[in-house]
Design a protein around this motif. Structure first.
Motif, PDB file in Angstrom:
ATOM      1  N   CYS A  58      41.755  18.884  -8.902  1.00 43.35           N
ATOM      2  CA  CYS A  58      40.808  19.326  -7.880  1.00 43.35           C
ATOM      3  C   CYS A  58      41.376  19.162  -6.480  1.00 43.35           C
ATOM      4  CB  CYS A  58      39.515  18.528  -8.023  1.00 43.35           C
ATOM      5  SG  CYS A  58      38.480  18.613  -6.576  1.00 43.35           S
TER       6      CYS A  58
ATOM      7  N   CYS B 145      39.910  22.825  -6.411  1.00 40.62           N
ATOM      8  CA  CYS B 145      38.724  23.057  -5.587  1.00 40.62           C
ATOM      9  C   CYS B 145      38.998  22.899  -4.098  1.00 40.62           C
ATOM     10  CB  CYS B 145      37.604  22.081  -5.938  1.00 40.62           C
ATOM     11  SG  CYS B 145      37.705  21.266  -7.522  1.00 40.62           S
ATOM     12  N   MET B 146      39.697  21.821  -3.744  1.00 40.71           N
ATOM     13  CA  MET B 146      39.737  21.479  -2.324  1.00 40.71           C
ATOM     14  C   MET B 146      40.633  22.404  -1.502  1.00 40.71           C
ATOM     15  SD  MET B 146      37.385  19.375  -2.408  1.00 40.71           S
ATOM     16  CE  MET B 146      37.174  18.428  -0.920  1.00 40.71           C
TER      17      MET B 146
ATOM     18  N   LYS C 115      39.048  25.833  -1.246  1.00 44.94           N
ATOM     19  CA  LYS C 115      37.913  25.913  -0.314  1.00 44.94           C
ATOM     20  C   LYS C 115      38.388  25.900   1.133  1.00 44.94           C
ATOM     21  CE  LYS C 115      36.475  26.652  -3.372  1.00 44.94           C
ATOM     22  NZ  LYS C 115      36.817  26.047  -4.626  1.00 44.94           N
ATOM     23  N   ALA C 116      39.442  25.140   1.403  1.00 42.78           N
ATOM     24  CA  ALA C 116      39.974  25.098   2.772  1.00 42.78           C
ATOM     25  C   ALA C 116      40.494  26.478   3.170  1.00 42.78           C
ATOM     26  CB  ALA C 116      41.077  24.046   2.870  1.00 42.78           C
TER      27      ALA C 116
ATOM     28  N   LEU D  36      44.509  19.192   5.128  1.00 44.07           N
ATOM     29  CA  LEU D  36      43.241  18.820   4.499  1.00 44.07           C
ATOM     30  C   LEU D  36      43.488  18.343   3.072  1.00 44.07           C
ATOM     31  CD1 LEU D  36      40.633  21.529   5.610  1.00 44.07           C
ATOM     32  CD2 LEU D  36      40.403  19.066   5.875  1.00 44.07           C
TER      33      LEU D  36
ATOM     34  N   PHE E  20      42.684  14.779   1.221  1.00 39.58           N
ATOM     35  CA  PHE E  20      41.832  14.605   0.035  1.00 39.58           C
ATOM     36  C   PHE E  20      42.590  13.871  -1.073  1.00 39.58           C
ATOM     37  CE2 PHE E  20      39.673  18.549   1.787  1.00 39.58           C
ATOM     38  CZ  PHE E  20      38.583  17.851   2.267  1.00 39.58           C
TER      39      PHE E  20
ATOM     40  N   ARG F 252      42.929  10.254  -0.300  1.00 35.63           N
ATOM     41  CA  ARG F 252      41.680   9.529  -0.468  1.00 35.63           C
ATOM     42  C   ARG F 252      41.443   9.203  -1.941  1.00 35.63           C
ATOM     43  NH1 ARG F 252      36.138  12.019   1.403  1.00 35.63           N
ATOM     44  NH2 ARG F 252      37.486  13.121   2.862  1.00 35.63           N
TER      45      ARG F 252
ATOM     46  N   ILE G  62      35.496  21.947 -15.091  1.00 38.59           N
ATOM     47  CA  ILE G  62      34.789  21.874 -13.814  1.00 38.59           C
ATOM     48  C   ILE G  62      34.687  20.405 -13.464  1.00 38.59           C
ATOM     49  CG2 ILE G  62      32.502  22.162 -12.790  1.00 38.59           C
ATOM     50  CD1 ILE G  62      32.210  24.715 -14.446  1.00 38.59           C
ATOM     51  N   LEU G  63      34.882  20.076 -12.203  1.00 37.81           N
ATOM     52  CA  LEU G  63      35.009  18.668 -11.836  1.00 37.81           C
ATOM     53  C   LEU G  63      33.869  17.795 -12.333  1.00 37.81           C
ATOM     54  CD1 LEU G  63      36.635  16.793  -9.243  1.00 37.81           C
ATOM     55  CD2 LEU G  63      34.159  16.557  -9.088  1.00 37.81           C
ATOM     56  N   HIS G  64      32.620  18.207 -12.102  1.00 36.32           N
ATOM     57  CA  HIS G  64      31.540  17.278 -12.454  1.00 36.32           C
ATOM     58  C   HIS G  64      31.425  17.102 -13.962  1.00 36.32           C
ATOM     59  CE1 HIS G  64      29.057  21.039 -12.584  1.00 36.32           C
ATOM     60  NE2 HIS G  64      28.345  20.386 -13.474  1.00 36.32           N
TER      61      HIS G  64
END
Lengths: 468, 468
Positions: free
Chosen positions: A43, A48-49, A52-53, A92, A96, A99, A312-314
């Protein structure tokens, strides 16, 4: 060669592996988290990240084409410095990834091992640093990687995947995007909006994973306004000078690069799963129970994209928690899985919630529909292309699913998903407040349309209001 | 002078009156819809719709200030042609008003009367065209108008309200916005973003209707980055040449125009309610039951902004339906009112859902909080200023309310409102899917924070997952 004995070995420190670890750690069981390859989640690194950026940059830049509607001058003079935009995306992304790492593996000391593992026998793993790990329970969470047809490997870095795309310092002038699912549409549209010459291809007759013909049609018409799309033919690539010729049936284009967005494949080859003593399916992936994540009745569990079911991440997070909990406890527990939710962050968003159109029983289903065109807020936003189709059980009125392409689809999809998760009916939903003017009013119109078709009506004389 | 006898007379053809009519019409009762002044709803003419159109223009234009983050060149050269922008807003507004009219009063023939009405006796109305209407039941839905202090009337068109603002062909160079509720913040911020010199004033110590000190503080800090705000002092205006001097305590500015956004007052003066035989409150507004909209036990009903209680379109719609239903039926029915929802479409949105902070019992309430800064999607959007505070019942975990200032607040507010409407607990909500990366994840963080503080915990070993 050292041999280490642990209660639980977790293979892979992506989203699923980290979530599994979060359940094993507090249980008091001894464990090792073993990761081969790049640390950081799919992700954050390549999924995802950064996508999205890039989408945000492209959307903001594209918005200039609306500005002439209300007297903003100078918008035709705007230009974009692509290397600077890519640097922003990479900054970005790095943030991420850092983090993720600083909240997880960075603090795990010798419980985190960077190595590739393979099964020697059902309980024994051999690491590529020569060490061995004997584990009472094992969680396989090795993730996935982009599919690239073997024949395309000859074209080297002219064929991009998400693994290489976000490393680019500059973008090519022209790109053929092959495969128009989530990644293909998100990146294809963004590239086009950044003034890259984009050609989209897919073997299927629909794009973005839609199964509802009305939504598919709207999605296709909407995306085709931004870049040409060729459907229904397999793609072949050949070299043409320093560039690539991409051919699909009678269509043929020459481009600088191909983005292979054909889906992802499980990282299982190196695991020597044939030594794990568990049953594998025809793809070589362990068979498992999606409510326990247990492989057969073995001591091995599987979680995340490696099983290919809900990439999917979740969902990977849930699977990690389930696998981790069960790996750390003697009794194997089953958990309810979430109502499906799929969001394609292209603009407008394409979303699938609950049961898809193709899974419906047409005899038992009513469909509520709205086109975005007459919706006030959509007009104000300049986003009046779109359609929402909500599926309800004809007899009970229970909401069962939806497909849509609409501005703020990501938000409406949560609203609908939560309603389905709570087993609400269309009658319940039309009694909820819809503020004015919001895109939720488009959903309201679809729900009113659905309500008229279902057999179970609301109690009381005013359908929108609960009698006291 | 003609006298007409009807079952139901509805005074006012705004949102409440039209909704009342929609319930009376199908009942078979005879009726008249009587409207004094401009036809069209407050919402479409001077409220929600033109303000959202202006906000959209201002937001799009303002977004240029983000573009330098990722290499878009030329954005400092963008300029806006204000008359063209206002024309766009007016075109959209005219379109919305036309749509309201063409779907309602345009098709009502002689059942729609354009006249001001006043009570002669409890059942008799005198119209300003000289006619009389005798009605078995009467619905008062005469709406509201902007408050302007009488002393300010001397300044003529230098004092703007929403009634006059959206008629402007050009915008003044400088504006003092007096009153920083919904209208003041929405228009004040938009004007500032259109490069008008804006000064904001409010007698209160908070803005945007927030009652939660943390949210108030964030709202104030966020808005003050865009234009100066002076709080806690009454405003006085005096002429200074062709301009106006606006003074609040020690602050004093000279501006071209003042926008009076001090709230709205009921249109009741002309109705001669003293002849209606119903009890009036100290403001001269009929006392009524909010579940039946009945005034006392009389044959008169009241709906919409005229009662000053829930001056929001969807609530006016509900009140109209309730009043209309009851006016058309012998038995007076009570209906449940919606969980409160208030959205200020400033950027980021300020939203209040359910019980406000000031209504909470601190001993029985737990508060979950998140700041937007670390939320991935907020960072990507460049919208990382904000805070969400969710209130839960400490014992049961039931969600009772929320205040927030956040990007996509309008969408999160619906999600939370529907959850409260369904009486869900924080434990229920943390088991819902949250896609990644979406702003809903900010809400998820606030909910996790709240969950840790409530006494009722989820069944099963994994708080995010339902055991099967």
């Amino acid at each position: 060669m050292a041999e280490k004995q642990v209660d639980v070995a977790i293979l892979g420190s992506g989203t699923a592996g980290l979530n599994a670890t979060s359940r094993v750690g507090p249980s008091g069981k001894s464990f090792l988290l073993i990761n081969g390859g790049e640390p950081g989640t799919t992700c954050a690194r390549v999924g995802c990240m950064p996508s999205k950026a890039l989408i945000q940059v492209a959307e903001d830049y594209h918005r200039r084409t609306h500005l002439n509607r209300y007297g903003v001058d100078g918008h035709t003079e705007l230009t974009i410095d692509i290397p600077e935009a890519m640097e922003h995306v990479q900054d970005l992304r790095d943030n991420f990834v850092d983090r993720v790492l600083s909240n997880s593996t960075d603090n795990m000391g010798d419980k985190f091992v960077e190595a590739y593992a393979k099964f020697v026998d059902p309980h024994t793993l051999e690491l590529d640093n020569g060490d061995r790990v004997v584990a009472d329970r094992i969680v396989i969470a090795t993730g996935s990687r982009p599919v690239v047809p073997p024949a395309w490997e000859a074209f080297g870095d002219k064929v991009l995947t998400t693994d290489t795309f976000f490393e680019l310092e500059d973008l090519p002038n022209s790109v053929a995007v092959v495969g128009l699912g989530v990644i293909g549409l998100e990146l294809g549209q963004s590239l086009s909006r950044l003034e890259i010459d984009v050609h989209g291809f897919d073997m299927a007759q629909t794009i973005g994973g839609t199964t509802d013909p009305e939504v598919s049609q709207m999605a296709l018409e909407t995306m085709q306004r931004e870049f040409p799309i060729y459907l229904g033919e397999a793609v072949e690539i050949s070299e043409e000078g320093s560039r690539l010729r991409v051919t699909a049936g009678e269509q043929s284009v020459v481009v600088d690069k191909v983005l292979a967005s054909l889906g992802r494949t499980a990282n299982v080859e190196g695991l020597a799963l044939e030594n794990a003593g568990i049953e594998l399916d025809e793809r070589g992936i362990p068979r498992y129970n999606p409510n326990t994540m247990q492989c057969g009745d073995s001591h091995i569990f599987i979680a995340g994209d490696v099983n290919g079911e809900r990439p999917i991440l979740h969902e990977a997070g849930d699977e990690g928690k389930i696998a981790g909990h069960n790996a750390a406890h003697d009794e194997t527990m089953a958990f309810k899985r979430k109502v499906p939710l799929a969001i394609n962050f292209c603009d407008p968003n394409i979303c699938l919630v609950g049961e898809t159109y193709q899974a419906l029983d047409p005899d038992k289903t009513a469909i509520g529909e709205v086109k975005l065109a007459p919706v006030g807020r959509a007009q104000i936003m300049g986003q009046s292309r779109g359609i929402i189709r909500v599926y309800g059980d004809k007899a009970s009125g229970r909401i069962v699913g939806a497909e849509m392409i609409t501005a703020r689809g990501e938000n409406l999809a949560h609203l609908l998903n939560w309603a389905i998760s709570q087993q609400l009916t269309v009658g319940d939903l039309i009694r909820m407040p819809f503020y004015h003017p919001v895109i939720e009013e488009a959903l309201q119109a679809a729900l009113n349309n659905l309500y008229a078709q279902v057999e179970t009506k609301n109690e009381g004389p005013v359908k929108e209001l609960y009698p006291l």
